[in-house]
Design a protein around this motif. Sequence first.
Motif, mmCIF file in Angstrom:
data_model
loop_
_atom_site.group_PDB
_atom_site.id
_atom_site.type_symbol
_atom_site.label_atom_id
_atom_site.label_comp_id
_atom_site.label_asym_id
_atom_site.label_seq_id
_atom_site.Cartn_x
_atom_site.Cartn_y
_atom_site.Cartn_z
ATOM 1 N N LEU A 162 30.584 97.745 -22.881
ATOM 2 C CA LEU A 162 31.986 98.122 -23.075
ATOM 3 C C LEU A 162 32.394 99.269 -22.160
ATOM 4 O O LEU A 162 33.581 99.498 -21.929
ATOM 5 C CB LEU A 162 32.228 98.546 -24.534
ATOM 6 N N LYS A 163 31.387 100.002 -21.650
ATOM 7 C CA LYS A 163 31.657 101.200 -20.860
ATOM 8 C C LYS A 163 31.639 100.958 -19.349
ATOM 9 O O LYS A 163 32.129 101.767 -18.578
ATOM 10 C CB LYS A 163 30.626 102.299 -21.186
ATOM 11 N N ALA A 164 31.017 99.875 -18.916
ATOM 12 C CA ALA A 164 30.909 99.593 -17.476
ATOM 13 C C ALA A 164 30.576 98.111 -17.297
ATOM 14 O O ALA A 164 30.390 97.384 -18.275
ATOM 15 C CB ALA A 164 29.814 100.472 -16.853
ATOM 16 N N ASP A 165 30.505 97.680 -16.032
ATOM 17 C CA ASP A 165 30.154 96.281 -15.738
ATOM 18 C C ASP A 165 28.648 96.090 -15.895
ATOM 19 O O ASP A 165 27.904 95.951 -14.915
ATOM 20 C CB ASP A 165 30.600 95.906 -14.316
ATOM 21 N N LEU A 194 28.198 108.235 -20.947
ATOM 22 C CA LEU A 194 27.445 108.968 -19.922
ATOM 23 C C LEU A 194 26.258 108.134 -19.457
ATOM 24 O O LEU A 194 25.971 108.061 -18.253
ATOM 25 C CB LEU A 194 26.962 110.321 -20.464
ATOM 26 N N ILE A 195 25.557 107.510 -20.394
ATOM 27 C CA ILE A 195 24.413 106.669 -20.028
ATOM 28 C C ILE A 195 24.875 105.538 -19.107
ATOM 29 O O ILE A 195 24.232 105.230 -18.094
ATOM 30 C CB ILE A 195 23.696 106.123 -21.278
ATOM 31 N N ALA A 196 26.032 104.943 -19.410
ATOM 32 C CA ALA A 196 26.585 103.884 -18.559
ATOM 33 C C ALA A 196 26.903 104.419 -17.170
ATOM 34 O O ALA A 196 26.632 103.761 -16.149
ATOM 35 C CB ALA A 196 27.845 103.303 -19.201
ATOM 36 N N GLU A 197 27.457 105.628 -17.119
ATOM 37 C CA GLU A 197 27.795 106.254 -15.836
ATOM 38 C C GLU A 197 26.535 106.511 -15.007
ATOM 39 O O GLU A 197 26.507 106.299 -13.796
ATOM 40 C CB GLU A 197 28.520 107.578 -16.118
ATOM 41 N N VAL A 198 25.479 106.959 -15.693
ATOM 42 C CA VAL A 198 24.212 107.226 -14.997
ATOM 43 C C VAL A 198 23.615 105.915 -14.462
ATOM 44 O O VAL A 198 23.095 105.867 -13.350
ATOM 45 C CB VAL A 198 23.211 107.956 -15.927
#
Length: 200
Positions: free
Chosen positions: A23-26, A110-114
């Motif tokens: 839901l936070k990133a591809d 944040l985990i998705a961003e990392v």
Amino acid sequence: MINVVLVDDEALLRSALSSLLPLKADITIVGEAADGTAAVDVVMAHHPDVLVIDLEMPGTDGLSAVEMILRQRPEQVVLMLTRHARPGVLRRALKLGVRGFVSKSAHPSLIAEVIETLHAGRRWIDPDISALAVVDDSPLTDRELDVLRETLEGYSVGEISARLYLAEGTVRNYLSNAMHKTQTRNRREAARYARSREWL
């Protein structure tokens, strides 16, 4: 789309990340595992872009699993989740080629961003964890730490010799040096002392 394998022995956390990360990133979760041994099999089956793996797990821990995986897939991008990274463990992971470290308490966004950062070829290490890596008061060499680590696992001198590709006399010398530096009476005491000081 970034294909991810999730490995964590805590089913609740693994399930939450599996639901929230897409839901936070591809991100697509292509596989999951609950321990280090299963992690190796899942990664080899799915060849994910990024492996997200818990450092502390019973049995084969995250670091041991990553070591086995990187031996077969040196290009594998790895993000380690941890609650408490001991300096010695952190340094070992970085030497192995782990590209990212993030706290298990981090928000899923944040985990998705990392994950995206690592997939783009960059590194990301949580500042608090990074600070631990430079705190190094250990008088022991890497090789002395290696033989103490094997001692903690319960291996004999002969077995350590075979596992680390060292002569038995060399293993004994490393253990003797470690005992002298830690002022302990035997190799098991030295290993426990090193672990208590978070050098291992």
